[in-house]
Design an enzyme around this catalytic site. Sequence first.
Site, short mmCIF file in Angstrom:
data_model
loop_
_atom_site.label_atom_id
_atom_site.label_comp_id
_atom_site.label_asym_id
_atom_site.label_seq_id
_atom_site.Cartn_x
_atom_site.Cartn_y
_atom_site.Cartn_z
N GLU A 250 -8.11 1.57 -9.67
CA GLU A 250 -7.59 2.91 -9.37
C GLU A 250 -6.14 2.99 -9.83
OE1 GLU A 250 -7.85 3.49 -5.16
OE2 GLU A 250 -9.96 2.99 -5.14
N LYS A 252 -2.35 3.35 -9.22
CA LYS A 252 -1.48 3.12 -8.06
C LYS A 252 -0.42 4.21 -8.07
CE LYS A 252 0.98 -0.48 -5.54
NZ LYS A 252 2.29 0.08 -5.25
N ARG A 257 2.13 6.27 1.92
CA ARG A 257 0.77 6.24 2.48
C ARG A 257 0.57 7.36 3.48
NH1 ARG A 257 -2.27 1.35 2.44
NH2 ARG A 257 -4.44 1.88 2.84
N ARG A 273 2.08 5.40 7.32
CA ARG A 273 1.59 4.02 7.33
C ARG A 273 1.88 3.32 8.67
NH1 ARG A 273 3.01 -0.41 2.80
NH2 ARG A 273 2.97 -2.18 4.17
N GLU A 302 -2.41 8.66 -0.51
CA GLU A 302 -0.99 8.57 -0.82
C GLU A 302 -0.45 9.99 -1.02
OE1 GLU A 302 0.24 5.50 -0.94
OE2 GLU A 302 1.99 5.49 -2.24
N PHE A 342 -7.85 8.01 -1.63
CA PHE A 342 -8.61 6.97 -2.30
C PHE A 342 -9.64 6.30 -1.40
CE2 PHE A 342 -4.20 5.39 -1.54
CZ PHE A 342 -4.45 4.54 -0.47
P1 AMP Z 1 2.89 -1.95 -1.90
O1 AMP Z 1 3.49 -0.87 -1.05
O2 AMP Z 1 3.65 -2.26 -3.14
O3 AMP Z 1 2.50 -3.15 -1.08
O4 AMP Z 1 1.51 -1.39 -2.47
C1 AMP Z 1 0.48 -0.97 -1.63
C2 AMP Z 1 0.63 0.52 -1.40
O5 AMP Z 1 0.32 1.24 -2.58
C3 AMP Z 1 -0.36 1.07 -0.41
O6 AMP Z 1 0.06 0.85 0.91
C4 AMP Z 1 -0.38 2.54 -0.76
O7 AMP Z 1 0.65 3.20 -0.04
C5 AMP Z 1 -0.01 2.56 -2.23
N1 AMP Z 1 -1.10 3.03 -3.11
C6 AMP Z 1 -0.92 3.85 -4.17
N2 AMP Z 1 -2.08 4.09 -4.80
C7 AMP Z 1 -3.04 3.40 -4.14
C8 AMP Z 1 -4.45 3.24 -4.31
N3 AMP Z 1 -5.12 3.83 -5.29
N4 AMP Z 1 -5.10 2.44 -3.41
C9 AMP Z 1 -4.44 1.83 -2.41
N5 AMP Z 1 -3.10 1.95 -2.20
C10 AMP Z 1 -2.41 2.71 -3.05
#
Ligand code: AMP
Length: 556
Positions: A250, A252, A257, A273, A302, A342
């Site tokens: 997917e 990102k 969140r 979140r 998101e 998502f």
């Molecule tokens: P990180 O904050 O760098 O740990 O990355 C994880 C976060 O990416 C998740 O908590 C979401 O807020 C965000 N995110 C963005 N796109 C997606 C997606 N397609 N699936 C899951 N998380 C996503």
Amino acid sequence: MEFSEFAARAREIEDESADLETVSLVADLLRDANDDLAVLARFVQGRVFPAYDSTTLDIGPSLCYGALARAAGPNVGPEDVEERLADVGEIGAVAASYDLGGQRGLAAFGEGSADLTVREVDSELRALAAAAGSGSEDRKLDLLFGLFNRCSPEEARYLARLVLSEMRIGVGEGTVRDAIVEAFDVPEEPVERALQVSNDYGRVAEVARDGGADGLAGLTLEVGRPVQAMLAQSGAVADVLEEWGEVGVEWKYDGARIQLHHDPTGEVRAFSRNMEEITDALPEVVEFADERLDAPAILDGEVVAVDGNGAPLPFQEVLRRFRRKHDVAAAREAVAVRPVFFDCLHADGEDLLDDPLVERHDRLIEQLGDGDEAAEGLSRLWITDDPDEIAAIEADALEAGHEGVMLKKPDSAYSPGRRGRNWRKRKPDVETLDLVVTGAEWGEGRRAQFLGTFELSVRSEGGFETIGKVATGVSDEDLADLTDLLEPHVLAERGQAVELRPAVVFEVGYEEIQRSPTYGSGYALRFPRFLAVRSDKPIEEAASLADVRRLVGDRS
Ligand code: AMP
């Protein structure tokens, strides 16, 4: 239970340093809790409200010091509390150092009020949390003073810590989970599971006691009560392909969140979140749900800030919108947001946590619709075992201004609160090499007049040896610039392929170097990504075959 009993137990727990013994002491407390079980399961963790509930006591240190000083007598002021705090370093010890009992047992507190009970503390603190509007600070102060005024020093120690969320008796969530298992003789798995769906230690403790494992299995998600978000680890494409075979890919999105709850009456609530309610700050999300959802649902996604053309803005812009309490309309005018979902945790009365990702995604499509205009707000899921396809999806995501890709195990369940291995965010390239561009291909369709897919080489004794091709990371604008830069160096053309005089150096990111018969160097870059033109570097300073051998650990 009397609050003094809780304080004594808390003291015992605090003094115990062995983890197993701590669990047993907490289990004893839960077993002896009777009607106060739910409250005690929270108090012992230093919580008044369940984790899913974003209500706070909203008691700042100064209010707490003020209440304590008032209960300590006419000669004590908040400065005195602060002085003692500076001395002993911990509010519990300060509270316990006063003789607060002066007014205990006064008729003013009604019959039988001399002994403070756990239940009373809980209900007074809830009343305190509910105080709002003008005069609410005074009301909070009165209520907290009323409680301190009835405390023995030991009770005051733990009350002060409780209201300032500084319980610190060595009891975390894991301790309470293990204590529930021990106290009520239930297996760990259903307890863990029930905690995930309910986010309420008090409720889970009660159900474990009264209904055992079967009762716990009956706890379900509730629309309107947030669930902890599933989290991701960093990962590399090569690894997940090897581990899983097929990968769910997917985009990102670079936002924040959001969990959207749409209940059977059509009411919409949105949570961050951290499970804080943010509905009022995000009217676009409410409008989205009103328009697009018919059935009760819990969606995970998101929220992205967008400019006038719908292009994503940096995620700080979203956070500003999340925090906004007043003048939301003006904030919306300045920066609009849009949600992209998502995952689907609940649809139309059914919990989907245990369903495979692909099926949850189908349910998500069902909820949001799959038509063209409906594609907005729905994150697409590609299932593939083809690294080139993943690279292309990533390139599109980057070009659209997003962060990259998420890699998800297609048959995996949704694990609330877990940073497990089933969701990986693709690591940004940890390694880079400066490589010479020795070839390229003319593009197709709208890119026909541009050179793309660049052949990369390392220096070797005989000249240059190829090590890979890169197309990812090159934006439409880059294509035009790179074509201008490289076209003067074309030596020969065969169909779409062109041979280039070695003259230009690219900085290229990659995940891994593998041995490979495909390229002249005997190596291939996995997931190469164009980062920049190194116009400052002559080709003589580009990476050599010997450099690559060293990186891989091969002896030359
Ligand atoms: P990180 O904050 O760098 O740990 O990355 C994880 C976060 O990416 C998740 O908590 C979401 O807020 C965000 N995110 C963005 N796109 C997606 C997606 N397609 N699936 C899951 N998380 C996503």
